[in-house]
Scaffold this motif. Structure first.
Motif, short mmCIF file in Angstrom:
data_model
loop_
_atom_site.label_atom_id
_atom_site.label_comp_id
_atom_site.label_asym_id
_atom_site.label_seq_id
_atom_site.Cartn_x
_atom_site.Cartn_y
_atom_site.Cartn_z
N ARG A 1 0.75 -1.17 0.12
CA ARG A 1 -0.04 -0.01 0.15
C ARG A 1 0.70 1.20 -0.04
O ARG A 1 0.57 2.27 -0.96
CB ARG A 1 -1.00 -0.06 1.33
N GLY B 1 -4.02 12.30 -4.48
CA GLY B 1 -4.89 12.93 -3.50
C GLY B 1 -6.31 12.70 -3.74
O GLY B 1 -7.06 12.29 -2.88
N ALA B 2 -6.86 12.60 -4.98
CA ALA B 2 -8.22 12.41 -5.25
C ALA B 2 -8.71 10.92 -4.87
O ALA B 2 -9.97 10.64 -4.48
CB ALA B 2 -8.74 12.36 -6.71
N LEU B 3 -7.70 10.03 -4.64
CA LEU B 3 -8.03 8.74 -4.37
C LEU B 3 -7.68 8.43 -2.85
O LEU B 3 -7.83 7.36 -2.46
CB LEU B 3 -6.97 7.70 -5.03
N GLY B 4 -7.55 9.61 -2.10
CA GLY B 4 -7.48 9.35 -0.66
C GLY B 4 -6.02 9.07 -0.06
O GLY B 4 -6.01 8.94 1.00
N VAL B 5 -5.12 9.44 -1.01
CA VAL B 5 -3.72 9.50 -0.48
C VAL B 5 -3.33 10.94 0.22
O VAL B 5 -3.35 11.87 -0.62
CB VAL B 5 -2.61 9.14 -1.32
N ALA C 1 -11.86 12.39 -0.30
CA ALA C 1 -12.00 11.27 -0.91
C ALA C 1 -12.42 10.30 0.14
O ALA C 1 -13.11 9.38 0.12
CB ALA C 1 -10.67 10.59 -1.44
N GLY D 1 -7.01 2.38 -5.60
CA GLY D 1 -8.33 2.70 -5.05
C GLY D 1 -8.94 2.42 -3.74
O GLY D 1 -9.81 2.81 -3.39
N HIS E 1 -7.04 2.53 -1.25
CA HIS E 1 -6.39 3.15 -0.25
C HIS E 1 -7.03 3.72 0.81
O HIS E 1 -6.80 3.47 2.09
CB HIS E 1 -5.55 4.36 -0.76
N ARG E 2 -8.02 4.36 0.64
CA ARG E 2 -8.97 4.91 1.99
C ARG E 2 -9.65 3.86 2.71
O ARG E 2 -9.88 4.02 4.05
CB ARG E 2 -9.84 5.83 1.38
N THR F 1 -8.03 0.82 3.50
CA THR F 1 -7.24 0.18 4.08
C THR F 1 -6.37 0.67 4.98
O THR F 1 -6.19 2.09 5.03
CB THR F 1 -6.25 -0.55 3.16
N ARG F 2 -5.59 0.00 5.69
CA ARG F 2 -4.72 0.63 6.86
C ARG F 2 -3.16 0.42 6.77
O ARG F 2 -2.60 1.25 7.15
CB ARG F 2 -5.06 -0.41 8.23
N LEU G 1 -13.00 2.49 -4.69
CA LEU G 1 -13.14 3.44 -3.65
C LEU G 1 -14.46 3.25 -2.89
O LEU G 1 -14.63 3.65 -1.72
CB LEU G 1 -13.26 5.04 -3.79
#
Lengths: 371, 278
Positions: free
Chosen positions: A201, A217-221, B78, B104, B106-107, B109-110, B170
């Motif tokens: 990850r 960023g848009a994918l949550g990173v 996101a 996708g 990512h948000r 998971t940890r 996501l």
């Protein structure tokens, strides 16, 4: 199966040198290991996350001098009052690595916000700052003359020469022989850790920040935080490389940790291959073994002057050669030596009947994780 | 998870003197598909970039449920379940399709640097679970065969699908699609429209779609907002919008006013779709 065999073969080969090679080669090999650890760290930052750093030498210095100061005692040499905390050496080594990480963390506001080449400029400042401090803070660093490095002592096993060295298979095991195995363990651990990071990850997040910051960023990173984390990790790798470096040379001088060292590291990862652990190791071995090779065989190589005669010295010749290789790799091997090597082996394998061709992806660890 | 309403109120974006969006308002009711259309430079992409936190709004607000999106950085948006695709593809070409889709996740998971570096069992378990989820989404979008390949090797049409799949990974509650069929050929278009239709039927989400293709908009959208020079011309059902005189004027120029039949029909309006954005 053959891959496993290959690893066993490599491990055996790496264990042998202390039994056959002299101190010169052991020291050169150890230096390559230290460089490989540092290069792996830089490759996480520059290769995987696309963040240029010219400050790697600064963090190496932090590791090296951090260890010396934490482990060294108060003493007086050459008219300089040296200070030190006199901590147990193992603890000092661990703390020195953490110190490098901590300072990397202090740099996080910049390391998180600045992108690519801009970070390179900002980190350039660190090298000059580091040089200034190393020369001036005489009490800690010993100034221009440098300072002796206390040998590492791990639960009674001292990594130093002794008057009556232990014999292993008839070979006296002195400091370098013992350090050789310490270096192998550290390098293996460093490589293993980085592979884990890059193949899962956080590694994917770094790659996406490199390839497309906005998409990341848009994918949550959390882009800034992830970049800063990569910077801290890279600093800690540099710190570890610095500690090992200090242990190998037993005396460190500030001149070592100048801009040239940072550039050497960049050359390593570019020549070896950006973004992979194998690339960093290959590049580090190539760049750091070139000079000892030329020094040893200067007489037999045209254009390279033996010490004392006219012409480029081995050190200069090494730089010229790796400069040429650097450009050649940029032009012809965009994936570096490691990428070229893996393409070569997959081509050979395809030619052999009865074996399945490799998929075109270049990173085997990534395939394993997603297969 | 319930899908809240997306409300855009008085949104204004200015860049150094240029007003890209001027007091734009519209609402996206839960679980509907809302299309934003308009000629080149109308501010559609700017609007998207504000919704996903890439641009800051100069004035106005965007609320998604209780959350004020204009105050959040992209990754926080996101994490509310807002996913987007990009007009000009924003994939990692060197990574495999599978790895792109995993991003996708990512948000959801940890695994961090330490757990991944130490190869902890929790990290491996998560990795495997995500790989399953990724395969599921890939099957849904029809890109399973491409999973092990680096994205850079795939044809354009497939990469557009990979982007959609990555956004779906996501598990979004709001999906922002920026010209999902731009640059595609007829067959690819039909397949994409079919997929988007299926997504909105099956999944619990609202969709905001930026598109030039009026035929597609007419087929998929519940409501359409038309932008022109940063202003909202009108909002309504596709049929209403198509008859609206201002819309006709914006698309075909003033002379068209006399001939309402020449409304912006579709694909055969000169392809405006490509390369609008730098």
């Amino acid at each position: 199966m053959s891959r496993k065999l290959l690893w066993v073969g490599a491990a055996v080969l790496l264990v042998l040198p202390p039994f056959y090679l002299d101190a010169f080669w052991l020291q050169s090999g150890l230096f390559a290991m230290s460089a490989a650890i540092g290069a792996i760290g830089l490759n996480v930052l520059t290769g995987a996350a696309g963040q240029l750093s010219l400050g790697h030498a600064f963090f190496l210095a932090l590791g090296a001098y951090g260890y010396i100061w934490l482990a060294g005692g108060d003493e007086r040499t050459a008219g300089i009052e040296l200070t030190g905390l006199g901590l147990p050496t193992l603890l000092a080594a661990v703390l020195a690595v953490l110190l490098a990480g901590l300072v990397g963390g202090l740099f996080a506001p910049l390391a998180g916000r600045l992108r690519g080449a801009s970070l390179g400029i900002a980190t350039l400042a660190l090298v000059f700052l580091g040089q200034h401090v190393l020369f001036r803070a005489e009490g800690v660093t010993g100034g221009a003359n440098g300072r002796d490095v206390p040998p590492l002592n791990v639960f009674g096993l001292e990594f130093a020469d002794s008057p009556e060295p232990v014999l292993v298979l008839g070979i006296p095991f002195n400091g370098l022989e013992k350090l050789w195995f310490l270096g192998l363990v550290l390098l293996a651990g460093a490589a293993w850790f980085a592979r884990g990071v890059l193949a899962s990850r956080p590694g994917r997040a770094l790659n996406t920040i490199r390839d497309h910051e906005i998409a990341a960023g848009a994918l949550g990173v959390p882009v800034a935080r992830t970049r800063a984390a990569a910077f801290v990790l890279s600093s800690m790798y540099a710190g570890l490389a610095g500690v090992l470096f200090a242990l190998i040379y037993r005396r460190t001088v500030p001149d070592t940790f100048g801009l040239a060292l940072s550039l050497d590291y960049l050359a390593m990862i570019v020549i070896g291959g950006l973004g992979t652990v194998g690339g960093a190791v290959l590049g580090a071995v190539f760049v750091s073994m070139l000079q000892p090779l030329l020094t040893r065989y200067a007489d037999g190589i045209p254009f390279v002057a033996a010490s004392g005669s006219a012409g480029p010295s081995p050190a200069e010749a090494a730089r010229i050669i790796y400069g040429v290789v650097f450009v050649a790799v940029l032009l012809f091997l965009p994936t570096g030596l490691a990428g070229g090597l893996s393409r070569l082996t997959s081509r050979l394998r395809r030619r052999r009947p009865g074996t399945t061709p490799n998929p075109p992806a270049s990173n085997p660890s990534r395939e394993e994780s997603t297969a | 998870m319930s899908v809240p309403e997306l409300a855009v109120r008085g949104l204004t974006v200015r860049f150094a003197g240029i007003t890209a969006l001027d007091d734009v308002s519209f609402t996206v009711a839960p679980k509907t598909l809302h299309a934003v259309i308009g000629p080149n430079g109308a501010g559609k992409s700017t609007c998207f970039n504000v919704l996903s936190g890439v641009y800051r709004a100069t004035e106005g607000s965007v609320t998604f449920g209780d959350a004020e999106l204009t105050k959040l950085p992209p990754h926080k948006i996101a994490s509310l379940g807002v996913a987007r695709t990009f007009q000009n593809l924003a994939l990692s070409d060197y990574l495999t399709t599978a790895a792109n889709l995993q991003l996708g996740r990512h948000r959801l998971t940890r695994t961090g640097f330490v757990t991944a570096g130490l190869h902890l069992p929790s990290a491996r378990r998560e990795e495997r679970a995500q790989a399953d989820k990724v395969r599921e989404v890939a099957e849904y979008v029809g890109i399973t065969e491409h999973l092990p390949l680096p994205v850079g090797l795939l044809p354009y049409g497939v990469r557009k699908r990979v982007e959609l799949a990555r956004a779906l990974c996501l598990e979004p509650r709001l999906l922002l699609l920026d010209e999902p069929v731009a640059g595609m050929n007829g067959g690819e278009r039909r397949a994409m429209v079919e997929t988007i239709g299926r997504v909105r039927e099956v999944m619990d989400l609202s969709i905001v779609l930026v598109e030039h293709d009026m035929a597609l908009v007419g087929r998929l959208a519940d409501e359409v907002t038309v932008l022109d020079f940063g202003r909202r011309l009108t909002t309504g059902t596709p049929a209403e919008v198509r008859r609206h005189p201002d819309v006709i004027r914006a698309y075909l120029g003033k002379s068209a006013e006399e001939d309402p039949a020449a409304a912006p029909r579709t694909n055969d309006t000169p392809a405006q779709g490509q390369g609008e954005n730098p």
